[in-house]
Design an enzyme around this catalytic site. Sequence first.
Site, short mmCIF file in Angstrom:
data_model
loop_
_atom_site.label_atom_id
_atom_site.label_comp_id
_atom_site.label_asym_id
_atom_site.label_seq_id
_atom_site.Cartn_x
_atom_site.Cartn_y
_atom_site.Cartn_z
N ASP A 1 0.81 -1.22 0.00
CA ASP A 1 0.00 0.00 0.00
C ASP A 1 0.84 1.26 0.00
O ASP A 1 2.06 1.21 0.16
CB ASP A 1 -0.96 0.00 1.21
N ASN B 1 -7.25 -2.59 14.50
CA ASN B 1 -8.65 -2.88 14.13
C ASN B 1 -8.75 -4.08 13.18
O ASN B 1 -9.79 -4.32 12.58
CB ASN B 1 -9.30 -1.65 13.51
N HIS C 1 -7.00 -4.52 10.37
CA HIS C 1 -6.76 -4.29 8.93
C HIS C 1 -5.47 -4.97 8.46
O HIS C 1 -4.54 -5.16 9.24
CB HIS C 1 -6.79 -2.80 8.57
N GLU D 1 -9.45 -1.69 5.51
CA GLU D 1 -10.07 -1.38 6.79
C GLU D 1 -11.30 -2.27 7.01
O GLU D 1 -11.77 -2.93 6.08
CB GLU D 1 -10.49 0.09 6.80
#
Length: 267
Positions: free
Chosen positions: A67, A136, A138, A143
Amino acid sequence: MKVVIQDDAAQVAAYCADLIVRRIVARPAMVLGLATGATPLALYRELVAACRAGRVSFREVSTFNLDEYWGLPAVHPQSYRHFMDRHLFDHIDIDPVNTAVPRGDAANAAQACADYEAAIARKGGIDLQLLGIGRNGHIGFNEPFSSLRSRTRIKTLSRSTIADNARFFAAGEFQPHLAITMGIGTILESRTALLVATGAAKAAAIRAMVEGPVTASCPASALQLHERAVVVIDEAAASALTDVEFFKHIERENRRLENPGPGTPPH
Ligand code: GLP
């Protein structure tokens, strides 16, 4: 999912570096997927040391990073391209032409995403994809509630991810709220997925990924559907798992299968 629990972060880095080095030695032109974040830094230092010691060469290796921040040019000090150059590529014998990081400043987002997927396909797919995990759940910048079959695309970052990554940006500095990331479908096509996590802050995400249901609420849980997912974590990141001893027992058995001593009965 193979879960390997090591004593501490240093052992996690050494275990993963050894695995990657062995893969490259076995297949010098391998295609390696790479990740950013604080967690892989110790692993990258191990790879640099292995290369300097002549134990591995990256001359024929190709890499694809997961990314990049959308809106940051490659030369920006907070760009993931800059991070990879500084922490890995500048210190190993890889050909820079063979290091791919998604472009965060492409004029045409849809085209940049399609081009990235095509570039991976042209290389024959990713042999081993390194992953971190967000608090979280990801992976890459996928996400919660990302499609579990998503491909490379632009994603809106969650508030918790923006807060977690704010430490890398100076006060008042532009911090992107968007990213270009491989999709979960892209990651699932890698031949091996190697996820690393260390520290108690990741314990809840690790539990959700390993023991929870496969759900877009925890994107990393999609790795339960991966044919060869290896999760390497330290004791702190493993601390919320229901039965840590069970995973340690499996690992001991795996090692026995790999290195049967004389007189070891066959399983
Ligand atoms: C970023 C990256 C992820 C990485 C995560 C965790 O959000 N896009 O790929 O896994 O951070 O980073 P850290 O290792 O610093 O906890």
